[in-house]
Write a protein that holds these residues in place. Structure first.
Motif, PDB file in Angstrom:
ATOM      1  N   CYS A 244       8.744  -3.650  -8.884  1.00  0.00           N
ATOM      2  CA  CYS A 244       8.772  -4.916  -8.138  1.00  0.00           C
ATOM      3  C   CYS A 244       8.294  -4.717  -6.707  1.00  0.00           C
ATOM      4  O   CYS A 244       7.485  -5.507  -6.205  1.00  0.00           O
ATOM      5  N   PHE A 245       8.792  -3.678  -6.051  1.00  0.00           N
ATOM      6  CA  PHE A 245       8.384  -3.421  -4.670  1.00  0.00           C
ATOM      7  C   PHE A 245       6.879  -3.157  -4.584  1.00  0.00           C
ATOM      8  O   PHE A 245       6.198  -3.673  -3.698  1.00  0.00           O
TER       9      PHE A 245
ATOM     10  N   ALA B 151       1.066  -8.819  -1.214  1.00  0.00           N
ATOM     11  CA  ALA B 151       1.117  -9.166   0.214  1.00  0.00           C
ATOM     12  C   ALA B 151      -0.013  -8.486   0.982  1.00  0.00           C
ATOM     13  O   ALA B 151      -0.644  -9.110   1.841  1.00  0.00           O
ATOM     14  N   SER B 152      -0.289  -7.228   0.680  1.00  0.00           N
ATOM     15  CA  SER B 152      -1.360  -6.503   1.379  1.00  0.00           C
ATOM     16  C   SER B 152      -2.716  -7.133   1.124  1.00  0.00           C
ATOM     17  O   SER B 152      -3.514  -7.284   2.047  1.00  0.00           O
ATOM     18  N   SER B 153      -2.973  -7.509  -0.132  1.00  0.00           N
ATOM     19  CA  SER B 153      -4.283  -8.086  -0.449  1.00  0.00           C
ATOM     20  C   SER B 153      -4.452  -9.471   0.170  1.00  0.00           C
ATOM     21  O   SER B 153      -5.555  -9.848   0.553  1.00  0.00           O
ATOM     22  N   GLU B 154      -3.366 -10.195   0.287  1.00  0.00           N
ATOM     23  CA  GLU B 154      -3.467 -11.555   0.809  1.00  0.00           C
ATOM     24  C   GLU B 154      -3.373 -11.630   2.336  1.00  0.00           C
ATOM     25  O   GLU B 154      -4.032 -12.449   2.960  1.00  0.00           O
ATOM     26  N   TYR B 155      -2.542 -10.771   2.935  1.00  0.00           N
ATOM     27  CA  TYR B 155      -2.271 -10.900   4.366  1.00  0.00           C
ATOM     28  C   TYR B 155      -2.620  -9.666   5.177  1.00  0.00           C
ATOM     29  O   TYR B 155      -2.511  -9.688   6.400  1.00  0.00           O
TER      30      TYR B 155
ATOM     31  N   HIS C  66       5.613  -4.447   5.851  1.00  0.00           N
ATOM     32  CA  HIS C  66       6.472  -3.481   6.545  1.00  0.00           C
ATOM     33  C   HIS C  66       7.854  -3.429   5.880  1.00  0.00           C
ATOM     34  O   HIS C  66       8.388  -2.349   5.623  1.00  0.00           O
ATOM     35  N   VAL C  67       8.421  -4.580   5.592  1.00  0.00           N
ATOM     36  CA  VAL C  67       9.739  -4.650   4.953  1.00  0.00           C
ATOM     37  C   VAL C  67       9.702  -3.992   3.579  1.00  0.00           C
ATOM     38  O   VAL C  67      10.592  -3.209   3.223  1.00  0.00           O
ATOM     39  N   LEU C  68       8.666  -4.275   2.798  1.00  0.00           N
ATOM     40  CA  LEU C  68       8.566  -3.711   1.454  1.00  0.00           C
ATOM     41  C   LEU C  68       8.383  -2.194   1.497  1.00  0.00           C
ATOM     42  O   LEU C  68       8.989  -1.470   0.708  1.00  0.00           O
ATOM     43  N   ARG C  69       7.572  -1.704   2.430  1.00  0.00           N
ATOM     44  CA  ARG C  69       7.409  -0.245   2.566  1.00  0.00           C
ATOM     45  C   ARG C  69       8.732   0.408   2.945  1.00  0.00           C
ATOM     46  O   ARG C  69       9.074   1.482   2.450  1.00  0.00           O
ATOM     47  N   ASN C  70       9.506  -0.242   3.806  1.00  0.00           N
ATOM     48  CA  ASN C  70      10.832   0.289   4.163  1.00  0.00           C
ATOM     49  C   ASN C  70      11.763   0.312   2.956  1.00  0.00           C
ATOM     50  O   ASN C  70      12.527   1.265   2.777  1.00  0.00           O
ATOM     51  N   ASN C  71      11.722  -0.718   2.133  1.00  0.00           N
ATOM     52  CA  ASN C  71      12.554  -0.743   0.924  1.00  0.00           C
ATOM     53  C   ASN C  71      12.179   0.404  -0.013  1.00  0.00           C
ATOM     54  O   ASN C  71      13.057   1.069  -0.566  1.00  0.00           O
TER      55      ASN C  71
END
Length: 106
Positions: A69-70, A77-81, A89-94
């Motif tokens: 999921c992460f 998110a990376s491809s879109e934004y 950043h939040v997802l990489r931290n998770n």
């Protein structure tokens, strides 16, 4: 847009259910949020919901599902934004926290 409010409500209900230990209910709410986000083509909300799904899977001890999921949320998110976006950043931290917890447990 009523869909945006519904997505936010599904996410809120999901995380409340998860905090109360009702993980299956949390996953059902997140599945609804994901479906709506995809229908209205809101990549950020899709990534947010998918990231929350990863957190719920992690709470359930399902690390593979959480990692998937992460990763999917981060790719979207990376491809879109772009990779510098806050949600990335939040997802990489998770992902980092999950890996650290896994390596400590081993």
């Amino acid at each position: 847009m009523p869909e945006l409010k519904a997505i936010a409500a599904y996410n809120r209900r999901a995380m409340q259910a998860a905090e109360e230990g009702r993980l299956e209910q949390a996953l059902l709410n997140l599945a609804m949020a994901l479906r709506l986000a995809r229908e209205i083509k809101r990549g950020q909300l899709e990534s947010y919901s998918k990231g929350n799904m990863g957190l719920v899977y992690l709470m359930a001890g399902k690390k593979r599902e959480a990692a998937a999921c992460f990763r999917l949320a981060l790719q979207r998110a990376s491809s879109e934004y772009g990779s510098r976006h806050l949600i990335c950043h939040v997802l990489r931290n998770n992902i980092r926290r999950m890996r650290q917890a896994t390596s400590r447990a081993a």
